[in-house]
Design an enzyme around this catalytic site. Structure first.
Site, mmCIF file in Angstrom:
data_model
loop_
_atom_site.group_PDB
_atom_site.id
_atom_site.type_symbol
_atom_site.label_atom_id
_atom_site.label_comp_id
_atom_site.label_asym_id
_atom_site.label_seq_id
_atom_site.Cartn_x
_atom_site.Cartn_y
_atom_site.Cartn_z
ATOM 1 N N ASP A 17 0.832 -1.206 0.000
ATOM 2 C CA ASP A 17 0.000 0.000 0.000
ATOM 3 C C ASP A 17 0.867 1.257 0.000
ATOM 4 O OD1 ASP A 17 -2.372 1.351 -0.035
ATOM 5 O OD2 ASP A 17 -2.776 1.142 2.099
ATOM 6 N N ARG A 21 -0.126 7.636 -2.678
ATOM 7 C CA ARG A 21 0.382 8.736 -1.843
ATOM 8 C C ARG A 21 1.837 9.075 -2.196
ATOM 9 N NH1 ARG A 21 -0.995 6.045 3.525
ATOM 10 N NH2 ARG A 21 -1.477 4.336 2.113
ATOM 11 N N TRP A 22 2.613 8.039 -2.520
ATOM 12 C CA TRP A 22 4.018 8.254 -2.905
ATOM 13 C C TRP A 22 4.073 9.195 -4.105
ATOM 14 C CZ3 TRP A 22 7.144 7.464 -7.147
ATOM 15 C CH2 TRP A 22 8.520 7.395 -6.923
ATOM 16 N N HIS A 34 2.362 3.619 -9.052
ATOM 17 C CA HIS A 34 2.258 2.174 -9.314
ATOM 18 C C HIS A 34 3.500 1.669 -10.065
ATOM 19 C CE1 HIS A 34 -1.589 2.030 -7.532
ATOM 20 N NE2 HIS A 34 -2.205 2.740 -8.452
ATOM 21 N N LEU A 128 11.358 -20.413 -5.123
ATOM 22 C CA LEU A 128 10.413 -19.535 -4.420
ATOM 23 C C LEU A 128 9.060 -19.658 -5.102
ATOM 24 C CD1 LEU A 128 9.708 -16.993 -2.555
ATOM 25 C CD2 LEU A 128 10.421 -15.587 -4.498
ATOM 26 N N ARG A 187 -4.922 -2.714 8.670
ATOM 27 C CA ARG A 187 -6.084 -3.556 8.391
ATOM 28 C C ARG A 187 -5.743 -4.607 7.349
ATOM 29 N NH1 ARG A 187 -8.283 1.809 6.839
ATOM 30 N NH2 ARG A 187 -7.570 2.181 4.719
ATOM 31 N N GLU A 200 1.165 -13.570 11.778
ATOM 32 C CA GLU A 200 1.654 -12.398 12.525
ATOM 33 C C GLU A 200 1.624 -11.201 11.585
ATOM 34 O OE1 GLU A 200 2.598 -12.319 15.749
ATOM 35 O OE2 GLU A 200 2.027 -14.440 15.893
HETATM 36 C C1 FPP Z 1 -2.049 0.038 -3.272
HETATM 37 O O1 FPP Z 1 -1.586 1.372 -3.208
HETATM 38 C C2 FPP Z 1 -1.461 -0.644 -4.407
HETATM 39 C C3 FPP Z 1 -2.168 -1.198 -5.429
HETATM 40 C C4 FPP Z 1 -3.642 -1.151 -5.516
HETATM 41 C C5 FPP Z 1 -1.487 -1.834 -6.575
HETATM 42 C C6 FPP Z 1 -0.231 -2.595 -6.280
HETATM 43 C C7 FPP Z 1 0.518 -2.765 -7.557
HETATM 44 C C8 FPP Z 1 1.846 -2.701 -7.698
HETATM 45 C C9 FPP Z 1 2.772 -2.590 -6.550
HETATM 46 C C10 FPP Z 1 2.487 -2.744 -9.037
HETATM 47 C C11 FPP Z 1 2.268 -3.959 -9.857
HETATM 48 C C12 FPP Z 1 2.598 -5.226 -9.156
HETATM 49 C C13 FPP Z 1 2.708 -6.424 -9.772
HETATM 50 C C14 FPP Z 1 2.950 -7.650 -8.958
HETATM 51 C C15 FPP Z 1 2.570 -6.548 -11.230
HETATM 52 P P1 FPP Z 1 -2.638 2.545 -3.308
HETATM 53 O O2 FPP Z 1 -2.814 2.906 -4.731
HETATM 54 O O3 FPP Z 1 -3.915 2.164 -2.628
HETATM 55 O O4 FPP Z 1 -1.910 3.693 -2.538
HETATM 56 P P2 FPP Z 1 -2.565 4.817 -1.612
HETATM 57 O O5 FPP Z 1 -3.100 4.105 -0.395
HETATM 58 O O6 FPP Z 1 -1.407 5.698 -1.299
HETATM 59 O O7 FPP Z 1 -3.628 5.489 -2.413
#
Ligand code: FPP
Length: 242
Positions: A17, A21-22, A34, A128, A187, A200
């Site tokens: 997550d 925000r990043w 992303h 893995l 959560r 954990e």
């Molecule tokens: C949550 O951050 C992240 C996601 C919904 C997508 C995760 C995807 C990746 C890390 C890239 C692709 C990965 C693979 C395995 C191909 P958010 O967007 O909810 O962030 P925020 O809480 O800051 O809004």
């Protein structure tokens, strides 16, 4: 110590997550976050290979994420495709077995075909288990398992934790020992609800694109100091340690 309680995680699950925000912190659009998140996935895989972790399960896209703005969903699908096109052969070379869990029919045919290709190419690999949860929800998983079990169950007694568990995603792998969630929220967000009964949890405010191997090591160190009781008392656990 009880010999069946690993002090070292055999299976790590991750809620990645904080990508949005990043990007926002850098004045960029969420999609950029992303893309940075996809790079951080490499760090997590590398870390698990180094540490000889048996399974890594990444929550890449939830059943609910389809409701995000169209442009963001489309970026995530492109990232999925790019990963399938560019990373799989290298992962295969390194002995990684890839599996996808979730409602596949939600994905475009091109992605579904590449998922099948990646899974069959890497099926015999043992270094893995890399499980990617896409269009996945823990409740979906439970309903899906119930439907599958119902096809073979003849009476209510046939429905047990073991028989239902055999139909859940990742049934051939140990349940996650450790869940890492970045981004500061504490959560479970409909991730592996069934499989994480005794997992954990380790939460960090670090945003996923900023994750480092040092922080992943910290999560492992914290995990190894925890007493896992699985419903027993501390005395029972320590008694078996003597
Ligand atoms: C949550 O951050 C992240 C996601 C919904 C997508 C995760 C995807 C990746 C890390 C890239 C692709 C990965 C693979 C395995 C191909 P958010 O967007 O909810 O962030 P925020 O809480 O800051 O809004």
């Amino acid at each position: 110590m009880r010999s069946d309680i690993p002090r070292y995680p055999q299976h790590i699950a991750v809620i990645m997550d904080g990508n949005g925000r990043w990007a926002e912190q850098r004045g960029s659009i969420r999609s950029i976050g992303h893309r940075a998140g996809a790079k951080a996935v490499q760090i997590a895989i590398e870390f698990c290979l180094e540490q000889r972790i048996g399974s890594l399960t990444l929550f890449a896209f939830s059943s609910e994420n389809w409701n995000r703005p169209q442009e963001e969903v489309s970026t995530l699908m492109k990232l999925f495709l790019r990963m399938l096109d560019t990373e799989i052969e290298e992962l295969h070379r390194r002995g990684v077995r890839i599996r996808f869990i979730g409602q596949r029919s939600d994905f475009a045919a091109e992605i579904r075909e590449k998922m099948i290709w990646a899974e069959s190419l890497t099926v015999a690999n043992t270094t893995l288990n890399l499980n990617i949860a896409g269009s996945y929800g823990g409740r979906w998983d439970i309903v899906n398992a119930c439907r599958a079990l119902l096809l073979s169950a003849r009476n209510p007694e046939d429905i047990t934790e073991e028989s239902l568990g055999r139909h859940m995603a990742l049934a051939d792998q140990p349940d996650p020992d450790l869940l890492i969630r970045t981004g500061g929220d504490c959560r479970i967000s409909n991730f592996l609800l069934w499989q994480m009964a005794y997992t954990e949890f380790w939460f960090t405010p670090t945003l996923w694109p900023d994750i480092t191997r040092q922080e992943l090591s910290q999560a492992l160190a914290d995990f190894s100091g925890r007493e896992r009781r699985f419903g027993l008392t501390s005395e029972q656990i320590l008694g078996e340690q003597a």
